[in-house]
Design an enzyme around this catalytic site. Structure first.
Site: not given
Length: 201
Positions: A13-15
């Site tokens: 989920a981490s950009t």
């Protein structure tokens, strides 16, 4: 022969994990560093910090800056333009389980391809159909990895990886940990982490 080792902790989920996953392969190869890809879940770590969601959602100004920063960095690195997924942060549980179930040789390609689906095409990585398409595109028979991902042994392995990250001091993603326990946080610390891995080998 590798001159150093580095654990790459990332959350789907981490950009900024996306940016690191797009860059780490060639940089590590050039540096002669062997990278271990370690998917983990930020949710339990954020919960321990008192966060109910991503800090980028809790602090809107920070979130707006992050998306603009991501756009600039993607252009700087020659990556496709950013396409925001409809839901942020995404539910990356299935993705993390599948990545954990894959072998060490397959995990980097799956990780990079799925991140591209998420942040360059705006697709929902919690959708099993998206996972299947990525696996098929990499030449995998889809059912076996997904079935293995849902086994209790694999769920326990992902939980252990998250606990290992927390024990190593990881509080965000991406994070890089060298064999001597040095922790580097953030896509912008990747080069420094690789350099330390080489010098500490």
């Amino acid at each position: 022969m590798a001159r150093g080792r580095l654990d790459f902790y990332y959350e789907f989920a981490s950009t900024y994990s996306y940016l690191a996953a797009a860059r780490i392969g060639p940089l590590a190869e050039a540096a002669g560093v062997e990278v271990t890809y370690v998917p983990f879940l930020l949710g339990p770590i954020f919960a321990a910090q008192g966060y109910s969601t991503s800090p980028f959602n809790l602090y809107p100004e920070k979130g707006r800056h992050m998306w603009r920063d991501l756009e600039r960095l993607a252009a700087h690195y020659g990556l496709p333009p950013i396409v925001r997924p409809a839901t942020f942060p995404a539910n990356g549980l299935l993705a993390a389980r599948v990545a954990t179930a894959l072998n060490d040789a397959s995990r980097p390609g799956f990780t990079k391809a799925l991140f591209l689906r998420e942040f360059a095409e705006g697709q929902d990585i919690s959708d099993p159909a998206v996972i299947r398409q990525v696996l098929a595109g990499l030449g995998h028979f889809c059912d076996a990895p997904i079935e293995a991902a849902q086994s209790q042994a694999n769920k326990d392995r992902l939980r252990a990886q998250t606990e290992r990250a927390q024990a190593a001091g990881v509080f965000g993603a991406p994070s890089f940990v060298t064999p001597d326990g040095e922790l580097f946080w953030g896509n912008d610390r990747l080069e420094l982490a690789l350099d330390h891995a080489v010098r500490g080998a």
